[in-house]
Design a protein around this motif. Structure first.
Motif, PDB file in Angstrom:
ATOM      1  N   LEU A 253     -13.885  -2.066   8.568  1.00 42.97           N
ATOM      2  CA  LEU A 253     -12.351  -1.476   8.837  1.00 42.97           C
ATOM      3  C   LEU A 253     -12.738  -0.073   9.278  1.00 42.97           C
ATOM      4  O   LEU A 253     -12.527   0.805   8.287  1.00 42.97           O
ATOM      5  CB  LEU A 253     -11.494  -1.492   7.645  1.00 42.97           C
ATOM      6  CG  LEU A 253     -11.432  -3.066   7.359  1.00 42.97           C
ATOM      7  CD1 LEU A 253     -10.364  -3.020   6.106  1.00 42.97           C
ATOM      8  CD2 LEU A 253     -10.602  -3.725   8.344  1.00 42.97           C
TER       9      LEU A 253
ATOM     10  N   ASN B  20      -4.612   2.991   5.150  1.00 44.37           N
ATOM     11  CA  ASN B  20      -4.207   2.131   6.038  1.00 44.37           C
ATOM     12  C   ASN B  20      -3.798   2.452   7.343  1.00 44.37           C
ATOM     13  O   ASN B  20      -4.212   1.934   8.452  1.00 44.37           O
ATOM     14  CB  ASN B  20      -2.759   1.019   5.469  1.00 44.37           C
ATOM     15  CG  ASN B  20      -2.613   0.142   6.267  1.00 44.37           C
ATOM     16  OD1 ASN B  20      -3.361  -0.836   6.717  1.00 44.37           O
ATOM     17  ND2 ASN B  20      -1.253  -0.144   6.629  1.00 44.37           N
ATOM     18  N   THR B  21      -3.093   3.639   7.595  1.00 41.15           N
ATOM     19  CA  THR B  21      -2.800   4.224   8.706  1.00 41.15           C
ATOM     20  C   THR B  21      -4.117   4.672   9.342  1.00 41.15           C
ATOM     21  O   THR B  21      -4.234   4.514  10.812  1.00 41.15           O
ATOM     22  CB  THR B  21      -2.029   5.763   8.533  1.00 41.15           C
ATOM     23  OG1 THR B  21      -0.864   5.167   7.897  1.00 41.15           O
ATOM     24  CG2 THR B  21      -1.673   6.247   9.981  1.00 41.15           C
TER      25      THR B  21
ATOM     26  N   THR C 109      -6.959   3.315   9.348  1.00 39.70           N
ATOM     27  CA  THR C 109      -7.560   2.240   9.921  1.00 39.70           C
ATOM     28  C   THR C 109      -6.670   1.336  10.917  1.00 39.70           C
ATOM     29  O   THR C 109      -7.072   0.338  11.496  1.00 39.70           O
ATOM     30  CB  THR C 109      -7.752   0.890   8.963  1.00 39.70           C
ATOM     31  OG1 THR C 109      -6.456   0.553   8.281  1.00 39.70           O
ATOM     32  CG2 THR C 109      -8.725   1.483   7.828  1.00 39.70           C
TER      33      THR C 109
ATOM     34  N   GLY D 151      -3.806   0.237  10.631  1.00 34.70           N
ATOM     35  CA  GLY D 151      -2.938  -0.803  10.063  1.00 34.70           C
ATOM     36  C   GLY D 151      -4.065  -2.197   9.778  1.00 34.70           C
ATOM     37  O   GLY D 151      -3.586  -3.227   9.402  1.00 34.70           O
ATOM     38  N   GLN D 152      -5.391  -2.265   9.851  1.00 34.53           N
ATOM     39  CA  GLN D 152      -6.312  -2.980   9.764  1.00 34.53           C
ATOM     40  C   GLN D 152      -6.478  -3.384   8.441  1.00 34.53           C
ATOM     41  O   GLN D 152      -6.476  -4.892   8.113  1.00 34.53           O
ATOM     42  CB  GLN D 152      -7.576  -2.860  10.341  1.00 34.53           C
ATOM     43  CG  GLN D 152      -7.744  -2.567  11.969  1.00 34.53           C
ATOM     44  CD  GLN D 152      -9.195  -2.199  12.349  1.00 34.53           C
ATOM     45  OE1 GLN D 152      -9.815  -3.070  12.678  1.00 34.53           O
ATOM     46  NE2 GLN D 152      -9.410  -0.905  12.598  1.00 34.53           N
ATOM     47  N   LEU D 153      -6.356  -2.452   7.379  1.00 32.59           N
ATOM     48  CA  LEU D 153      -6.552  -2.851   6.133  1.00 32.59           C
ATOM     49  C   LEU D 153      -5.219  -3.828   5.559  1.00 32.59           C
ATOM     50  O   LEU D 153      -5.752  -4.689   5.177  1.00 32.59           O
ATOM     51  CB  LEU D 153      -6.314  -1.483   5.130  1.00 32.59           C
ATOM     52  CG  LEU D 153      -6.275  -1.864   3.750  1.00 32.59           C
ATOM     53  CD1 LEU D 153      -7.771  -2.460   3.192  1.00 32.59           C
ATOM     54  CD2 LEU D 153      -6.491  -0.267   3.036  1.00 32.59           C
ATOM     55  N   GLN D 154      -4.328  -3.422   5.620  1.00 34.85           N
ATOM     56  CA  GLN D 154      -2.835  -4.388   5.403  1.00 34.85           C
ATOM     57  C   GLN D 154      -3.147  -5.620   6.036  1.00 34.85           C
ATOM     58  O   GLN D 154      -3.029  -6.714   5.488  1.00 34.85           O
ATOM     59  CB  GLN D 154      -1.559  -3.801   6.125  1.00 34.85           C
ATOM     60  CG  GLN D 154      -0.703  -4.542   5.506  1.00 34.85           C
ATOM     61  CD  GLN D 154      -0.256  -4.256   4.008  1.00 34.85           C
ATOM     62  OE1 GLN D 154       0.127  -3.191   3.428  1.00 34.85           O
ATOM     63  NE2 GLN D 154      -0.423  -5.274   3.223  1.00 34.85           N
TER      64      GLN D 154
ATOM     65  N   ALA E 158      -1.645   4.025   1.467  1.00 35.13           N
ATOM     66  CA  ALA E 158      -0.960   4.036   2.937  1.00 35.13           C
ATOM     67  C   ALA E 158      -1.818   4.673   3.806  1.00 35.13           C
ATOM     68  O   ALA E 158      -1.686   4.413   5.125  1.00 35.13           O
ATOM     69  CB  ALA E 158       0.400   4.304   2.528  1.00 35.13           C
TER      70      ALA E 158
ATOM     71  N   LEU F  72       0.824  -1.385   0.099  1.00 35.10           N
ATOM     72  CA  LEU F  72       0.014  -0.004  -0.026  1.00 35.10           C
ATOM     73  C   LEU F  72       1.055   1.095  -0.156  1.00 35.10           C
ATOM     74  O   LEU F  72       1.653   1.453   0.890  1.00 35.10           O
ATOM     75  CB  LEU F  72      -0.795  -0.128   1.343  1.00 35.10           C
ATOM     76  CG  LEU F  72      -1.829  -1.265   1.348  1.00 35.10           C
ATOM     77  CD1 LEU F  72      -2.707  -0.900   2.665  1.00 35.10           C
ATOM     78  CD2 LEU F  72      -2.941  -1.280   0.132  1.00 35.10           C
TER      79      LEU F  72
END
Length: 510
Positions: free
Chosen positions: A83, A54-55, A57, A59-62, A51, A46
């Protein structure tokens, strides 16, 4: 009563089947956008705005991508829910290679396909980190989404009709992407939608004159366009016995629609596009089987593709001269219809023995390509038609069949197909094919020459094309109508040919 009914049907056919999707370009606002579509490469990495998501969330997305074992091959899609703070996040794989123009369109199609068939919710598509050398990639992604967001459901109950989807695309250059889509690629979407509309309409709604009316309406207020409609009287004066012969069995008279777009220098010879327009094909006296005959409403797809291409080219104001010639007829059995064994005299003076009345498309093209050459002296002539089942059997739905006398031109056409996303593959035009179509009682015959059928059909058309004219024959019978969706189109009419012909025009503009 009949006149009222036909007028009503014409009005019905003139309405758009489905509006274009709502597409915007803007900077990403993570406080407003709650439904996201993100593209990831084969490493599931990401970057860029993804990215940031992702932050957001924590880190939940990754973590979700890894836990799901998501395989990010090209076009692979998975949606995650819950998420926070997002309602849903869809990830779409892009593979590992640099993305082409056609692949960007496909990604837009996959993005649209991942959303519901209505526009009640807005979806944010993040495109800033795509691996590509194509300029304004988000505009091409938007085009792909627009191509996929098509529904021909105008005859369904209103409650079952779909609304246009709603997308906002986030890119690294919002201004450039907005301009590219709004001033250019949007018109490609409109051209493809017009083509699909025409091919999807019932045969009772689209016949030669209603085809003309519908296309003329689409060209209202477009500059540098002259439209001519040739009726039976003028066709008779020009001795267009082939077109007239095909139309004899129908209550609807044939027409020839000619659109002349003058976007280049006055002295420049035009590119001329000729499209077969059989508005419904029963096979005539050589009647087709009932199974699948309903689909013959789309036998006008070549002419519709020419109309759609002309609309896209003229709307964006391409710096080139292009002429679209669309011969239109309905092939019906009746007491006046031509019979197997009859002989027709073409505009060129060449006579054709009718072996099968179901080999009628090449008859339309015979008069149309002769007219196009005599009237416009083109620098390149391209004809497109749903011509033969042989083309479909040879190449399935992966390629349109392409025939030309010039191998270097054939190679160029393959490159055009690769760039546009509408692939073509060459078939031969051997001298023996012309021997096979010789007739015992006329100059040539229209069918009954055996294999290979697709090349035999091309040989009939080639008989009416001067050898010094750069000429390309496209047989789209296998790619025009699909029973399963592809990335940029739902099942049904693909509108095949608009993207190919438009790319050809782009590469030959001034």
């Amino acid at each position: 009563m009949i006149k009222f009914t036909l007028a009503a049907l014409t009005m019905l056919a003139s309405s758009m089947a489905h509006a274009l999707p709502n597409i915007q370009f803007s900077k990403l606002d993570l406080t407003q956008n709650k439904r996201l579509i993100i593209f990831v490469d084969n490493a599931n990495s990401l970057s860029g705005l993804a990215a940031q998501v992702n932050t957001k969330t924590n880190g939940q997305l990754q973590g979700a991508i890894e836990s799901a074992g998501f395989k990010s091959g090209f076009g692979k899609t998975q949606t995650f829910y819950g998420l926070a703070p997002f309602a849903q996040i869809t990830v779409i794989g892009t593979g590992s290679n640099a993305l082409t123009q056609a692949q960007l369109q496909d990604l837009g199609g996959y993005a649209a396909a991942s959303t519901p068939d209505n526009g009640k919710a807005q979806y944010a598509v993040i495109t800033d980190a795509l691996n590509t050398q194509v300029s304004t990639p988000s505009a091409w992604v938007a085009m792909g989404a627009g191509l996929r967001d098509y529904h021909f459901d105008k005859y369904k109950a209103q409650a079952k009709q779909s609304s246009p989807r709603n997308f906002v695309l986030h890119s690294s250059n919002v201004a450039a992407a907005t301009k590219k889509y709004s001033d250019d690629l949007k018109y490609m979407v409109q051209g493809v939608h017009l083509t699909r509309d025409m091919a999807s309409e019932p045969g009772k709604s689209i016949y030669p004159q209603s085809f003309v009316d519908r296309v003329k309406d689409a060209f209202d207020d477009i500059d540098n366009v002259d439209i001519k409609v040739m009726k039976v009287r003028e066709m008779k004066k020009r001795n267009m016995g082939a077109i007239l012969g095909v139309g004899l069995g129908s209550i609807h008279e044939p027409r020839m629609l000619v659109i002349n777009y003058r976007g280049g220098n006055k002295k420049d010879a035009p590119i001329t596009l000729v499209g077969k327009g059989i508005t419904f094909d029963t096979g005539g006296i050589s009647l087709k089987k009932n199974s699948g005959m309903w689909q013959m409403k789309s036998d006008l797809s070549g002419a519709a593709a020419v109309a759609g291409t002309m609309l896209a080219v003229a709307s964006r104001g391409e710096n080139v001269n292009v002429v679209g010639v669309m011969p239109l007829a309905e092939n019906m059995p009746a007491e006046d219809a031509i019979r197997p064994g009859d002989v027709l005299t073409t505009m060129q003076g060449t006579t054709i023995e009718i072996i099968s009345t179901d080999a009628e498309g090449r008859l339309l093209l015979a008069d149309a390509v002769r007219y196009a050459q005599d009237e416009f002296k083109p620098r390149m002539l391209v004809n497109i038609a749903t011509l033969t089942g042989s083309a479909a059997r040879a190449l399935s739905d992966e390629y349109a069949a392409m025939v030309t006398r010039d191998w270097s031109l054939a190679q160029n056409m393959m490159q055009v197909g690769e760039t546009s996303g509408e692939a073509v593959w060459p078939l031969p035009l051997h001298p023996n094919f012309f021997k096979q179509i010789k007739s015992d009682i006329a100059d040539i015959k229209n069918s009954g020459a055996g294999n290979p059928g697709a090349s035999i059909g091309a040989a009939v058309v080639a008989t009416f094309v001067d050898k010094d004219v750069p000429w390309v024959h496209l047989d789209i019978a296998g790619v025009d109508w699909l029973n399963q969706p592809i990335a940029v189109a739902p099942k049904g009419s693909q509108g095949w040919g608009v993207r190919f012909l438009d790319q050809l025009v782009r590469q030959n503009s001034n």
